[in-house]
Design an enzyme around this catalytic site. Sequence first.
Site, PDB file in Angstrom:
ATOM      1  N   SER A 668     -31.847  33.130 -29.376  1.00  0.00           N
ATOM      2  CA  SER A 668     -32.933  33.517 -28.817  1.00  0.00           C
ATOM      3  C   SER A 668     -32.834  32.791 -27.722  1.00  0.00           C
ATOM      4  CB  SER A 668     -33.629  33.177 -29.511  1.00  0.00           C
ATOM      5  OG  SER A 668     -35.487  33.391 -29.238  1.00  0.00           O
ATOM      6  N   ASP A 741     -36.621  43.663 -33.201  1.00  0.00           N
ATOM      7  CA  ASP A 741     -36.799  42.057 -33.850  1.00  0.00           C
ATOM      8  C   ASP A 741     -38.752  42.491 -32.954  1.00  0.00           C
ATOM      9  OD1 ASP A 741     -37.184  39.891 -31.866  1.00  0.00           O
ATOM     10  OD2 ASP A 741     -35.300  40.005 -31.076  1.00  0.00           O
ATOM     11  N   HIS A 775     -35.875  38.863 -35.464  1.00  0.00           N
ATOM     12  CA  HIS A 775     -35.769  38.340 -34.902  1.00  0.00           C
ATOM     13  C   HIS A 775     -34.683  36.937 -35.566  1.00  0.00           C
ATOM     14  CE1 HIS A 775     -34.966  35.654 -31.435  1.00  0.00           C
ATOM     15  NE2 HIS A 775     -35.867  34.584 -31.877  1.00  0.00           N
TER      16      HIS A 775
END
Length: 800
Positions: A668, A741, A775
């Site tokens: 991330s 995601d 994610h």
Amino acid sequence: MKIKLTICLLAFLNFYDAQENITYQKPSAEILKLADYDRPPGVLMNSKKDWVVFTYRPTYKTLEDLSQQEMKLGGLRINPVTNISSTATYSNNLKIRKINDKNEIQVKNLPSNPKITYVSFSPDEKKLAFTNTTVKGVELWVVDMETASAKKITADNLNANLGMPYVWYNDSQSFLIRTLPQNRAVLIDAAKDLPTGPIVSTADGKVSQNRTYQDLLKNPQDEKNFETLTASEIYKVDLTGNLNKLKDQDMYAGLSFSPDGNYMLATMIKKPFSYIVPLSRFPSTTVVYDMKGNIVKTVNDVPLNEIMPKGFSSVRTGKRNMGWRSDAPATLTYAEALDGGDQSKTADFRDEIFTWEAPFTAAPKSFFKTKQRYQDVVWTNDHYAIVSEGWYDTRNTKSYLIDINNGESKVFDDRNYQDVYSDPGRFNTTKNQYGRYVIDMKGGKAYLIGDGFTKDGQHPFIDEMDVKSLKKKRLYTSNIKNGKEEIIDILNASKGEVLTTQQSPSLYPNYFKKNIKSNKAEAVTNFANPFESIKDVYKEVITYKRNDGVTLTGTLYLPANYDRKAKKEKLPLLIWAYPTEYKDKNTAGQNTQNPNDFTFPYYGSFVYWTTKGYAVLDDAAFPIIGEGKTEPNDTFIPQLVANAAAAIDAVDHLGYIDRKKVAVGGHSYGAFMTANLLTHSNLFACGIARSGAYNRTLTPFGFQSEQRNYWDVPEIYNTMSPFMHADKMKTPLLLIHGDADNNPGTFTLQTERYFQALKNLGAPVKMVLLPKEAHSYQAKENILHLLWEQDQFLEKCLKK
């Protein structure tokens, strides 16, 4: 020489050509042994700490789990067949036991192939409720704790699309449930439903700052499906399954009973919906009903909230944070902004807190005004309350002790909330006569449990605070040799009985009942270490300085058989990190890492690779500091590079590594960090970037901790975007992303476009998209393949 170069180039090309149509792979035996393990059960205890519930679930989900039907609407991801979040994580077994017993008891009569979630104790804590998801829907079950026997209460027609579909009544004999409407509309198949017109959106000229959200509504078909999926009817059901309808169909987003059990608070989502913000900002109405479902009072109406002032301390106008006061029979509390919700406005007071007593015929009463933004209020079992406020720009938090009888207030905590060394801890709580959690306060004394981070290490503590003088007395400081203790709860303050967990790098965290006066502890659980193969890995928290004097830390791991004295072999180094923003150097340099934490390898770190002969610096500190009026991101790149250089220098100074063979990785924002480091420094041989965002112009209204928008500081957005500097990136990079995601800003498109730019500019880059993953990654097939890809990449870049 030319022949050798040609062979090397062919090997490079063959390595990547082989990936074109590759099937799922598994990592090497050393890594697979750690990754393919049996997850110990989760632990749930009741408030009295006399019952322990063990929840068992698979270590990973499967691709089949991730391939269920799914609709993405209004910020939700829903399985339209089973009517529960498609991202739900399920347990598949329950065991229970009395805390003083030795053996767990298998719960009998569980559903076949159970998919258990939403587990909760009844108010009297004699029963345990849970939902089970079948192939058709969600049903409610109850476990009798004394007999350890489960029983189904409802059919599989509950609606869990907006979260927990049931609420216990205070008597522990019934539930309030959300069910699918009997005359439910048929869902629209957007692929087959012909549009009746274009999609039109209009701006009214008002300035707003909305983040880049995922899974939003896109068209009228989405709107209809959202309404269909979120609509429920409300029933009362008893333990025998008898149903009594209370409320007709509506989009019920929240249900709760007053502490005395005489009123029900319900929040319903209303139209118009939005295509630019998620359901949390849709219109809503909150109503108080009596226990027969009759309206007592409409207590809140919230309009559509698409327009928000800039800044993390800005809020919407109107009543916020409405809920029941836990120390009163039936009183609501809420806050309202006094500055229009706009942090840029000057105001003596930002928020006002109100209380509103049932039956809500009298006007609400002002309870307290905060100078910063209201955060929360916690009530006690005496005549006191704790109100907390905060302000993002200064990172300040303040907590007030308020005497409810006379309104007097005292500040007992005033600090930078990132200053962990001065954190006073959290108040110990207990259940009151209404079964609600309140601060445990007796005889003018309250108790604080702290994490105990200090410059000399972590030493969790218990303080006794005198409510009148605010003076504290230290009752206990944990100082376990070669181990770590966390204080979970105070069971009996006068007797010194507490509940803790204890762990070490090779001892899995287990629960203990401990007497802090005699220092005797009795094990409550006895979970074995599932990662025995790395129990002898060397682990140390190292401290070092950045070039501007900021203190940094990281947890260093070395292979179990590495000779730290001889240091004959220079190891390749892997650094895993995540940048964090701070407003001052002192808090940025504080250490929250403990060398006695259990070493828990998982796909989100490089610890696995200690078994392959690598040194690993895990959770390396990467502070980004902006003091005074300077924002952290104003000097993001130079601070990032300085953090990396300091980390490499520190491990190199110890004599363990070959600094020409260093890799960096992150997930991330850590992926964003990785791409920038490879672009703007020559410190690394390669990097691994997972599920990142690389073009900040695609998140123009703020990202991470950046409050300013692109048009405020275009140079910051452009400078920080690796995509804008793709022509400078020449270091091997492995890009990984879930192809579904769901995180705001990190669209899969970010990786796809960055990869295309790098590839066309001649950079050595590889992209791996993991099917069905959001994610965070969950499917076993994907995670094992991810580890294989990383292993192959690191071996090629650092060892071959």
